[in-house]
Enzyme design. Structure first.
Site, PDB file in Angstrom:
ATOM      1  N   GLU D  60     -19.926 -44.522   4.313  1.00 29.81           N
ATOM      2  CA  GLU D  60     -19.641 -44.394   2.879  1.00 29.81           C
ATOM      3  C   GLU D  60     -19.450 -45.750   2.227  1.00 29.81           C
ATOM      4  OE1 GLU D  60     -18.298 -42.682   5.325  1.00 29.81           O
ATOM      5  OE2 GLU D  60     -19.153 -40.704   4.911  1.00 29.81           O
ATOM      6  N   HIS D 129     -11.827 -31.132   4.343  1.00 31.40           N
ATOM      7  CA  HIS D 129     -12.988 -30.623   3.606  1.00 31.40           C
ATOM      8  C   HIS D 129     -12.493 -29.823   2.406  1.00 31.40           C
ATOM      9  CE1 HIS D 129     -14.530 -31.232   7.737  1.00 31.40           C
ATOM     10  NE2 HIS D 129     -15.710 -31.458   7.188  1.00 31.40           N
TER      11      HIS D 129
END
Ligand code: TPP
Ligand code: TPP
Ligand code: MG
Ligand code: MG
Lengths: 382, 326, 382, 326
Positions: D60, D129
Site C-alpha cells: 500500500e 475487514h
C-alpha cells in the site's frame, strides 16, 4: 551544460566492492583512463563543474552565517557532498526531474534556481517559491522541475517513483532522480520505491549519499548489507558504488544511468561514498559521536580540494582564478541575501491559502478570526 | 527535592525504572551514543550498557515492530520516535498490531510498551517538527495516550506508563523540554493514568488543557483573575482513557467550558471533550462549549506565531463561553 | 519430534538459482545424497512427517466443508503447502516461537494445538484460545508458542523480528520463525524486519511460501528480483531457495538455519517454491486469473503425493495404512468439530474485555448499554 | 435510467471518467486481471488497456506513493486500497505528503488523486475487514473525505472526486456494495463535494449519518414515524470539508440532534459534529447531543451483530435527544 551525444558513454561496472573513481585522494587521475574521454566532459565543462561546486559551498557557508546571526532559524549543510551533488545534477537534462533531500538545496542553482530564491527559502520570505511555508533546507521549484521535499526521511523516494511512472505513462524521455542519505535506505519508502521501480521498469535513479552517519548512527549500524548499491539486486536492477568525492566518476555513472533510463526505462541505484564535514544540522553536536580526527582526515579528501587539484594539474585553474571566483560569488551572495530578506514575510492570510485549491468556508472564517487576533495584538502593542 | 527540567525528569524516570526492572529496554534513533537529539536518554547507555540502551536504523516501522515483539515476549520496551511527525511509517504496527494485540488474542498476549515522542509547536519546526496528532491515537481502542505538562508530572506519568500493562503513547511537549524547572520527587514516583489533575479550583468556567498549552492557560488565567473570572483549570494528562467523571463534575459546578489544544480543531481532542459534555451535561450548560485550538491547516513555518493558541485567544474563548462576547 | 544432534547437519547452499531438493516430482530421490542421511530423519520420523501432512490436508478439507455448510463465515486454505509448512514446523524445537500466516493454522497441530482449538478458531467459539475474536485463519496460542496473527499481510514479520530481539536479549536459545507468502516481501514490514534482523543479528527465520500468486498477481509482477531468497543479500545474511513440495529439503534447510540461529544468532530467509492449489480464499474465484490446466499440473507435483510416493519407495507405506489413517483422522476431526461447536459463542461482555488489561469506566458503561439493547432485542423476539 | 448496485455505479463512474480524460489511471492490488476483489474495476482493463488499469505489488505504501507522484505530474490517479484497514503501511504518504503538498509548496504543486477503498462492517470481516477510520483522515488538513450512501450518490460523488483539484479519500460502504439497487443517471453526472444531502425534512429532531448506516437510520425512521416523531435526516456525504451551514440550519429548526456513525465513539466524526453544534448552536438546543456509534473496542468477529448501531439503538438515541428517556 552541453551534453555529449546520448548513448556514447562506456558502461560503468555495477556492484563493485570498491567505489568507482578516476581521481585519487590527491585529485590526480589514477588508472589508465582519461576521465575526460570517459565522461565526455570538455575543459570548459570541467571548470563549470568546479565553479558550481564552489558556489554551493559558499551558499552553504552563508546559510551557517544566517543561523549564527539569528536571521535563519535552522540550517543543514551540504559540505562534503558538493562534488557528488553538483556532478549528478549536471549530468541531467533540463527535462529531467529532481527530488532533492535536505542537503541538496545549496546546489540547486545548477538547475537554474536563483540565489534569491534559495535564500528566500532559507529566510522564509516571499522570495521563496514555496512562500516560506517550510523550514530552511526544503527548497523546491516547479519551474526548475524540482519537487518540494518534506522533512520525513525517504518519503521523497516513493513519490519520485510515482513521478517516474507518470513520465513513462506520458512517454516523456526524462528521468527522475531522488536523493537521500544512506539512512534513507532503511525506511520503508526506499523499499517501496525500489520494488515498484523494478517491477514497472521506471526511469528512476535513487541516488544515495553514503556519508557514513545518520545523525549519530554509523553506516554499519544502519544496515548489514556489504554495500548499499548491493541492495538493487533485491529489486532486479543495477546498483553502482562510486566515490562521491570524485565528481567525474559521479558524473559518468549518473549520466550513463540517466541516458539509459531515458531510452529504455531502466532504474538504477547509485551509492556515492562521501563524508559529512559539518554537524548533522545547526542543532547537532557531532563531537558526541565522532572523533574530530576522523572529520579532519576527511577534510583532506573531499571533493572541492580534489577537483581544484585536478584542474590545476590540467593547467585550467590557479590561485588567481580562485580568488576572483570567491570575490564574484561573495558579492552575488550578499546581494541575493539582501534581496531575499527584503521580499518580506508572508501575509497572515497565507496560513489559510493552498490548504485546498479552493478555501472552504471554515478556513475563511478562521482566517478572519486570525486576522482579528493579530490586529488586536498589534493594537495592544501600540 | 531536586529541581529539574522536563527533560531531566524524563531521564530520571527512565533511569529509575531501568535500575528497578531489567525488562525495561530503551531504543530509537540516536538515543544511545548521542543520548537522544533532545538529550532525554543522555548517560543511559553508559550506565546501563548497549544491550539496554541502543541506537536503531532510521526506520520507525522497525522501531515500533521491535517494540511490539519485545513486549509480546514480556519485556518492557520504551521506544523513542525522534519526532512524532515521523511515526507514520510505523503506524500500521501501532494501529493494527499494538492496539489490538490483547483483544485479538483473547488476552493471551499483551504488549506493555511505551512509545515516547516529542510533539507540538513552539520551536520553529515547521510542518514536520510541530504537529500534535494525539487525536489520531486517541481514536484507537486499545491504546493509552498520555501527555505531561510539567517536570514532576512527566516523571510520575512516565513511570506509570512503563509499569502499565497496556501500550502507552507518551507525547512530550518539546516546547517546554528545557524552559520550565520544578521540584521533582526523587526515586520511584508514580501518578495514576486516567486521572485528570485539578490545577486550580474555580467557579465560573472550566478550562481543560494539557501539555505545553496548559502554561498558556495559566498565563491567561492571570488576565481572567484581573477580570474577576474564577476559572477551574484541569490538566487532562491522560488523553485516552480520559477522565470523564472529573470533567463532568467540574462542568456541573461551573456550567461553562473551554477546551484548549494545539492541534487543528476538526476532530481534535477538544472536539471529543466537547461532544462528551454536550451529551452528558447539557442541562448544566449555561453557554456554548468553546474550543480554542490550532487552525485547520498544516503547521506553518514563517507564520507560526499566529498559529498556536495564545493568551489572547484563550481569554477570548473564555469570554465567549461566559457570553461576554458573541 | 526427536531432534538429531545440534550442529550435525551439512550446510545447504544459499542463493542457488534452482531450488534445493532431494525428491524429484515423482517423489523419488534424485542426486547422490540419501535425504535420510542429510536430514537425520529416521524412518519413523518420516512417517510422522507424512501423517502430519495428511492431517493438515484433512483439517483443511473440513474447513471448506464448514464454509459450504454455512457454519464458518470464511476459509483460507493450506492446500499445496502442507509439505513445506509441516516440515518447517517439525524442524523447530519446543522452545522456538512461531508467527503463523493465514495458511499456517491447519498445520499447527504440529506444535501441539488440539483439533478442538483449531476448529474453535474457525467457528469462532469459546474453544478458540483467542475467544472467537478474529475471522477464521487467525489461530494463535500462547501455550504452544504461537503468536496471534492479524490480517495485514507481512505485519507479523516485523513483530517477529522484535520477538527475536527479545529472545537474544534474554539469552534464550530459541528462534522465531515468521511465515508469509511471496506477496508479503513487497510490504514495508518485510524490509524493516529483514534490515533490523541483519543489523542486530537476530535469531529470526523469515519463511516465504512462494506459491506464485498473491491473490491474482503473479510472482513476476510482485518483484523483479531473480529469486526471493536473493533479497537476503540486501540485508547482509543468507537466503535459501528450496523446493517447497519436497518436505525433506524444507526440513533440512529450516533445521540447519534454526540450529545456527540458536547458536550464533544468524538470521535467514527461506523461499519455498510451492503452488496454491485452491482459490485464494472462500471468497475468491481463481479461474479469473489462472488457467485450470496450470492448477491441474501442479496437483501432480505437490508435496503429499511426493511424500507418499517416497515412503512407498522406502517400503514404509501402503494403501492400507493410508486408508486406516484417513479413517482415524476422519473420526478425530468430526469429534473435534462437534466439541468446538458445543463450546458455544462468546458472551456479549467479551466484546469489552481485554481491550485493556483493566476495563475503563466508559467501556463498563458501554458493556451495560450493549447488554440492555441485547436483552430488549431478545425480549422483542419473544 | 438503468438500475445499478453501488459496485456497478462506481464502475460506471470510473469508465465515464476514463473515457473522458486519459489522465485518469486506475491501479491497486488485483484491480486489473481480477477486476478487484469486489469487482468494482471489472472489465476496465480489457476496455482501457494495461497501461491505464493495472495491478500492483502487495504494498500500500508503494500504491500511495505512486499515486502521489503521478498526481504531482498532472495525472489523475485513482488508487484502490483493497480494504481501508490495510492502508496504514502507506499512511505516511497520505498524512506527510499528499495532504501537505499544495500547502508546503505554496501552491506550486497539487496532488489531485482519489484513494478508493471499501470500509465498514456488516460483512463478518472481523477486526481487519470492518473498520471505519474516516475520523483519522478527517483530522488531517488538506485531505477531502467522501462517503457515498447509495448507488447514484456513489457515481456522482466519485466523478466529482476524480475531477477535484485536491486529494480525496473516497470510502465505499462495502456492506451495501451489492444489496441496494437504484436508478443511476447515465454518462457524466456529478454531485458537488462539501454539501450534505437533506434526505428527508422534519421538525422534531435532526439525524445525521452517512454510508451504510444511513439505511439503518431510514429503517429507524419507520419506527419514529409510528411514534409520531418527525425526523430531518441528513446524509453528510462529504466528511471533510463538512457542510457546517446545512447542519446548523437543520438544528436551528429542530433543536435536537442525533449523529449516527459506525466508528468507535471517542473522537469519531459524531464527536466533531457534536462539538461543532455545541459551539455554534447551543442556544437552539433543547436536549443533549446524542451520538449513536460503534463501541470503543476493536471490531469484533463473533459478536459483530452487537457492535454496529441498529434500529433499536438509533431509536433509543432519538428518544434520548427528545428527552423521552434518560
Ligand atoms: C522519518 C524520519 N525519521 C527521522 C527523522 C529525523 N532525521 C532527520 S535527518 C536524520 C538522519 C538522516 O541520515 P541520512 O539518511 O544518512 O542522511 P544524512 O543526514 O546523513 O545526509 C534523521 C534521523 C526524519 N527527518 N524523518
Ligand atoms: C496489508 C494488506 N494488504 C492487502 C491484504 C489483502 N490480501 C490478503 S492475502 C493477499 C495476497 C497475499 O499474497 P501472498 O503474500 O503471496 O500469500 P498467499 O495468499 O499467496 O499465500 C492480499 C492482497 C491484506 N490482508 N493485507
Ligand atoms: Mg548519512
Ligand atoms: Mg502467494
Amino acid at each position: 551544460m552541453q551534453a555529449p551525444e546520448h548513448g556514447t558513454l562506456t558502461r560503468p561496472t555495477p556492484f563493485t566492492r570498491e567505489p568507482l573513481r578516476f581521481l585519487n585522494e590527491e585529485g590526480l587521475p589514477e588508472g589508465d583512463r582519461d576521465p575526460r574521454e570517459v565522461t565526455g566532459l570538455s575543459d570548459a565543462q570541467l571548470v563549470d563543474l568546479y565553479r558550481a561546486m564552489v558556489l554551493s559551498r559558499k551558499v552553504d557557508q552563508m546559510g551557517w552565517i544566517l543561523v549564527r546571526q539569528g536571521r535563519a532559524g535552522f540550517y543543514i549543510s551540504i559540505q562534503g557532498q558538493e562534488g557528488a551533488q553538483v556532478a549528478s545534477l549536471l549530468a541531467l537534462e533540463p527535462q529531467d526531474w529532481v527530488m532533492p533531500y535536505y542537503r541538496t538545496p545549496p546546489a540547486l542553482h545548477v538547475r537554474g534556481a536563483t540565489l534569491v530564491e534559495l535564500f528566500g527559502q532559507i529566510l522564509g520570505t516571499n522570495a521563496d517559491p514555496s512562500k516560506g511555508r517550510q523550514m530552511p533546507a526544503h527548497f523546491g521549484s516547479r519551474k526548475h522541475r524540482i519537487f518540494v521535499l518534506g522533512s520525513p526521511v525517504a518519503l521523497g523516494h516513493v513519490v519520485a517513483m510515482g513521478a517516474a511512472k507518470a513520465l513513462k505513462y506520458s512517454r516523456e524521455n526524462a528521468v527522475v532522480i531522488s536523493y537521500g542519505g544512506e539512512g534513507s535506505t532503511s525506511e520503508p519508502h526506499f523499499h517501496s520505491a525500489m520494488n515498484f521501480a523494478g517491477v514497472y521498469r521506471l526511469p528512476l535513479i535513487v541516488f544515495i549519499f553514503n556519508n557514513q552517519y545518520a545523525i549519530s548512527v554509523p553506516r554499519a549500524q544502519q544496515t548489514a548489507s556489504e554495500t548499499l548499491a548491493e541492495k538493487a539486486r533485491a529489486y532486479g536492477f543495477e546498483g553502482y558504488y562510486v566515490d562521491g568525492s570524485d565528481p567525474l566518476a559521479v558524473y559518468w555513472v549518473t549520466r550513463f544511468v540517466a541516458e539509459r533510463a531515458r531510452t529504455n526505462h531502466t532504474p538504477a541505484l547509485i551509492e556515492a561514498l562521501t563524508y559529512r564535514l559539518d554537524p548533522h544540522s545547526s542543532a547537532d553536536d557531532d563531537l558526541k559521536y565522532r572523533p574530530r580526527e576522523e572529520v579532519e582526515a576527511w577534510k583532506q579528501r573531499e571533493s572541492l580540494a580534489r577537483m581544484r587539484r585536478y584542474l590545476e594539474h590540467l593547467g585550467l585553474w590557479n590561485e588567481e582564478k580562485e580568488q576572483a571566483l570567491h570575490a564574484e560569488y561573495d558579492r552575488a551572495i550578499e546581494e541575493a541575501v539582501e534581496q531575499a530578506e527584503q521580499a518580506g514575510p508572508p501575509d497572515l492570510e497565507e496560513m489559510f491559502h493552498e490548504v485546498y485549491h479552493t478555501t472552504p468556508w471554515y478556513l475563511q472564517e478562521e482566517a478572519r478570526e486570525a486576522r482579528r487576533f493579530a490586529e488586536e495584538q498589534e493594537g495592544s502593542h501600540a | 527535592m531536586p529541581e529539574m527540567t522536563l527533560v531531566q525528569a524524563l531521564r530520571d524516570a527512565l533511569a529509575v525504572e531501568m535500575a528497578r526492572d531489567d525488562r525495561v529496554v530503551v531504543f530509537g534513533e540516536d538515543v544511545g551514543r548521542r543520548g537522544g537529539v533532545f538529550t532525554v536518554t543522555e548517560g543511559l547507555q553508559e550506565r546501563f550498557g548497549e544491550e539496554r540502551v541502543y541506537d536503531t536504523p532510521l526506520d520507525e516501522n522497525g522501531i515500533l515492530g521491535m517494540a511490539a515483539g519485545m513486549a509480546l515476549m514480556g519485556l518492557r520496551p520504551v521506544a523513542e520516535i525522534q519526532f512524532v511527525d515521523f511515526l507514520w511509517p510505523g503506524f500500521d504496527v501501532v494501529i493494527s498490531d499494538i492496539a489490538k494485540e490483547r483483544f485479538r488474542s483473547g488476552g493471551q498476549y499483551g504488549v506493555p510498551l511505551v512509545i515516547r515522542s516529542p510533539y507540538g509547536g513552539g520551536v520553529k519546526g515547521g510542518l514536520y517538527h510541530s504537529q500534535s496528532p494525539e487525536a489520531i491515537f486517541a481514536h484507537i481502542p486499545g491504546l493509552k495516550v498520555v501527555i505531561p505538562a510539567t517536570p514532576s508530572e512527566a516523571k510520575g506519568l512516565l513511570i506509570s506508563a512503563i509499569r502499565d500493562e497496556d501500550p502507552v503513547v507518551f507525547l512530550e511537549p518539546k516546547k517546554i523540554y528545557f524552559g520550565i524547572k520544578e521540584e521533582v520527587p526523587e526515586g520511584e514516583y508514580t501518578i495514576p493514568l486516567g486521572q485528570a489533575r485539578v490545577v486550580q479550583e474555580g467557579s465560573d468556567v472550566t478550562i481543560v488543557s494539557y501539555g505545553a498549552l496548559l502554561h498558556e492557560v495559566l498565563r491567561a488565567n492571570e488576565t481572567l483573575k484581573q477580570e474577576g473570572i474564577s476559572a477551574e483549570i484541569l490538566d487532562l494528562r491522560t488523553i485516552l482513557p480520559f477522565d470523564g467523571p472529573t470533567l463532568l463534575e467540574s462542568v456541573a459546578k461551573t456550567g461553562r467550558i473551554v477546551i484548549v489544544v494545539e492541534a487543528p480543531r476538526i476532530l481534535s481532542v477538544a472536539s471529543e471533550l466537547a461532544a462528551f459534555v454536550a451529551e452528558r451535561a447539557v442541562d448544566y450548560l449555561d453557554g456554548p462549549i468553546v474550543r480554542v485550538t490550532g487552525w485547520d491547516t498544516p503547521f506553518p513555518y514563517a507564520l507560526e506565531p499566529h498559529y498556536l493558541p495564545n493568551v489572547r485567544r484563550i481569554v477570548h474563548g473564555v469570554r465567549r463561553a461566559l457570553g461576554l462576547v458573541p
